[in-house]
Design a protein around this motif. Structure first.
Motif, PDB file in Angstrom:
ATOM      1  N   THR A   1       0.729  -1.301  -0.117  1.00 32.51           N
ATOM      2  CA  THR A   1       0.054   0.103  -0.038  1.00 32.51           C
ATOM      3  C   THR A   1       0.929   1.375   0.068  1.00 32.51           C
ATOM      4  O   THR A   1       0.506   2.275  -0.307  1.00 32.51           O
ATOM      5  CB  THR A   1      -0.836   0.048   1.072  1.00 32.51           C
ATOM      6  OG1 THR A   1      -0.200  -0.035   2.471  1.00 32.51           O
ATOM      7  CG2 THR A   1      -1.970  -1.003   1.288  1.00 32.51           C
ATOM      8  N   ALA A   2       2.211   1.125   0.317  1.00 35.05           N
ATOM      9  CA  ALA A   2       3.080   2.389   0.310  1.00 35.05           C
ATOM     10  C   ALA A   2       3.601   2.617  -1.125  1.00 35.05           C
ATOM     11  O   ALA A   2       4.185   3.889  -1.419  1.00 35.05           O
ATOM     12  CB  ALA A   2       4.185   2.138   1.221  1.00 35.05           C
ATOM     13  N   THR A   3       3.224   1.592  -1.910  1.00 35.28           N
ATOM     14  CA  THR A   3       4.088   1.969  -3.276  1.00 35.28           C
ATOM     15  C   THR A   3       3.077   2.907  -4.216  1.00 35.28           C
ATOM     16  O   THR A   3       1.886   3.095  -3.945  1.00 35.28           O
ATOM     17  CB  THR A   3       4.007   0.617  -4.220  1.00 35.28           C
ATOM     18  OG1 THR A   3       2.514   0.247  -4.178  1.00 35.28           O
ATOM     19  CG2 THR A   3       4.641  -0.345  -3.397  1.00 35.28           C
ATOM     20  N   SER A   4       3.874   3.453  -5.154  1.00 34.34           N
ATOM     21  CA  SER A   4       2.959   4.535  -5.960  1.00 34.34           C
ATOM     22  C   SER A   4       1.964   4.224  -6.792  1.00 34.34           C
ATOM     23  O   SER A   4       0.936   4.834  -6.975  1.00 34.34           O
ATOM     24  CB  SER A   4       4.052   5.439  -6.765  1.00 34.34           C
ATOM     25  OG  SER A   4       4.601   4.477  -7.884  1.00 34.34           O
ATOM     26  N   TRP A   5       1.730   3.076  -7.333  1.00 33.82           N
ATOM     27  CA  TRP A   5       0.754   2.557  -8.260  1.00 33.82           C
ATOM     28  C   TRP A   5      -0.274   1.928  -7.214  1.00 33.82           C
ATOM     29  O   TRP A   5      -1.399   1.821  -7.836  1.00 33.82           O
ATOM     30  CB  TRP A   5       1.479   1.332  -9.105  1.00 33.82           C
ATOM     31  CG  TRP A   5       2.036   0.165  -8.334  1.00 33.82           C
ATOM     32  CD1 TRP A   5       3.316  -0.147  -7.891  1.00 33.82           C
ATOM     33  CD2 TRP A   5       1.305  -1.039  -7.605  1.00 33.82           C
ATOM     34  NE1 TRP A   5       3.292  -1.118  -7.429  1.00 33.82           N
ATOM     35  CE2 TRP A   5       2.169  -1.885  -6.992  1.00 33.82           C
ATOM     36  CE3 TRP A   5      -0.078  -1.346  -7.619  1.00 33.82           C
ATOM     37  CZ2 TRP A   5       1.711  -2.702  -6.326  1.00 33.82           C
ATOM     38  CZ3 TRP A   5      -0.366  -2.525  -6.967  1.00 33.82           C
ATOM     39  CH2 TRP A   5       0.606  -3.188  -6.406  1.00 33.82           C
ATOM     40  N   TRP A   6      -0.397   1.859  -6.131  1.00 32.33           N
ATOM     41  CA  TRP A   6      -1.300   1.156  -5.317  1.00 32.33           C
ATOM     42  C   TRP A   6      -2.720   2.263  -5.455  1.00 32.33           C
ATOM     43  O   TRP A   6      -3.758   1.658  -5.603  1.00 32.33           O
ATOM     44  CB  TRP A   6      -0.882   1.198  -3.798  1.00 32.33           C
ATOM     45  CG  TRP A   6      -2.147   0.647  -3.169  1.00 32.33           C
ATOM     46  CD1 TRP A   6      -2.883   1.525  -2.304  1.00 32.33           C
ATOM     47  CD2 TRP A   6      -2.649  -0.621  -3.187  1.00 32.33           C
ATOM     48  NE1 TRP A   6      -3.897   0.395  -1.573  1.00 32.33           N
ATOM     49  CE2 TRP A   6      -3.807  -0.580  -2.203  1.00 32.33           C
ATOM     50  CE3 TRP A   6      -2.531  -1.814  -3.732  1.00 32.33           C
ATOM     51  CZ2 TRP A   6      -4.436  -1.678  -1.848  1.00 32.33           C
ATOM     52  CZ3 TRP A   6      -3.258  -2.988  -3.296  1.00 32.33           C
ATOM     53  CH2 TRP A   6      -4.497  -2.854  -2.475  1.00 32.33           C
ATOM     54  N   ARG A   7      -2.516   3.661  -5.219  1.00 39.09           N
ATOM     55  CA  ARG A   7      -3.566   4.516  -5.441  1.00 39.09           C
ATOM     56  C   ARG A   7      -4.203   4.420  -6.637  1.00 39.09           C
ATOM     57  O   ARG A   7      -5.526   4.178  -6.630  1.00 39.09           O
ATOM     58  CB  ARG A   7      -3.114   6.046  -5.252  1.00 39.09           C
ATOM     59  CG  ARG A   7      -4.197   7.094  -5.305  1.00 39.09           C
ATOM     60  CD  ARG A   7      -3.740   8.141  -5.349  1.00 39.09           C
ATOM     61  NE  ARG A   7      -3.164   8.703  -3.921  1.00 39.09           N
ATOM     62  CZ  ARG A   7      -2.857   9.665  -3.691  1.00 39.09           C
ATOM     63  NH1 ARG A   7      -2.529  10.564  -4.580  1.00 39.09           N
ATOM     64  NH2 ARG A   7      -2.291   9.884  -2.387  1.00 39.09           N
ATOM     65  N   TRP A   8      -3.589   4.340  -7.941  1.00 39.96           N
ATOM     66  CA  TRP A   8      -4.445   4.102  -9.191  1.00 39.96           C
ATOM     67  C   TRP A   8      -4.982   2.739  -9.333  1.00 39.96           C
ATOM     68  O   TRP A   8      -5.880   2.680  -9.780  1.00 39.96           O
ATOM     69  CB  TRP A   8      -3.429   4.331  -9.988  1.00 39.96           C
ATOM     70  CG  TRP A   8      -2.909   5.960 -10.078  1.00 39.96           C
ATOM     71  CD1 TRP A   8      -1.532   6.200  -9.770  1.00 39.96           C
ATOM     72  CD2 TRP A   8      -3.132   7.207  -9.904  1.00 39.96           C
ATOM     73  NE1 TRP A   8      -1.417   7.348  -9.405  1.00 39.96           N
ATOM     74  CE2 TRP A   8      -2.581   8.230  -9.503  1.00 39.96           C
ATOM     75  CE3 TRP A   8      -4.805   7.575 -10.379  1.00 39.96           C
ATOM     76  CZ2 TRP A   8      -2.967   9.597  -9.682  1.00 39.96           C
ATOM     77  CZ3 TRP A   8      -5.056   8.941 -10.362  1.00 39.96           C
ATOM     78  CH2 TRP A   8      -4.131   9.818  -9.948  1.00 39.96           C
TER      79      TRP A   8
END
Length: 193
Positions: A55-62
């Protein structure tokens, strides 16, 4: 509900039931300390550290936004597919045998009957449609009549149109319902200047 939606319902219900059964059995076995007998690689404790890393990675939100949108659309489709439909398809005519099938478009017949109702004396507007109500096929029509309309004559006209409709459809199981609304005021006469 269509057969396709019913098939998806049954498949989804079986899959959800199997997953819930497996998770429930695993929770009971884990709580009793017996899960390692069934699954030798079962952990003694659960850690959320790998989940925190993802969940801390940049792609998780998208990715989670896109997955949420897809799930919301799927849920909306699911709800709309379960709305009860009152639409009636072609009606099978009596006398249809094994060699063929004769049908009639009942909706067109009901629309024509509503037009005939609109031509009765004192009728201002009329409409009609064929629909299913509590398992019965109903020719549902409505009439708006003026306040000075002779209701006995209107009732006789409605009976005649309903009888004609039953003859045209050729089926005894189609019911007719005509709702009569009485307008509050007479139509105003056109003013001449």
């Amino acid at each position: 509900m269509s057969r396709r939606v019913l098939g998806w319902d049954r498949t989804a219900a079986v899959l959800v039931a199997l997953v819930l059964l497996a998770l429930g059995a695993a929770a009971v076995l884990w709580g009793a300390g017996q899960l390692t007998r069934v699954w030798s690689a079962a952990p003694e404790q659960l850690s959320t550290t790998p989940l925190d890393d993802v969940t801390a990675t940049s792609w998780w939100r998208w990715t989670s936004t896109a997955a949420g949108a897809v799930l919301a659309l799927l849920g909306l489709w699911w709800l709309l597919a379960h709305l009860p439909s009152t639409r009636v398809g072609p009606l099978r005519l009596p006398g249809s045998g094994r060699g063929g099938r004769s049908t009639v478009d009942g909706s067109s017949a009901v629309a024509a009957a509503a037009e005939v109702l609109g031509e009765l004396p004192g009728v201002r507007a009329s409409s009609g449609r064929l629909r299913e109500v509590r398992g019965q096929v109903v020719a549902d029509m409505s009439v708006t009549a003026g306040p000075r309309t002779d209701l006995a004559a209107l009732s006789a006209g409605i009976d005649g149109v309903s009888s004609d409709l039953a003859r045209v459809l050729g089926r005894d199981d189609v019911r007719s319902r005509v709702r009569v609304r009485i307008a509050r005021r007479d139509r105003a006469a056109a003013r001449v200047r």
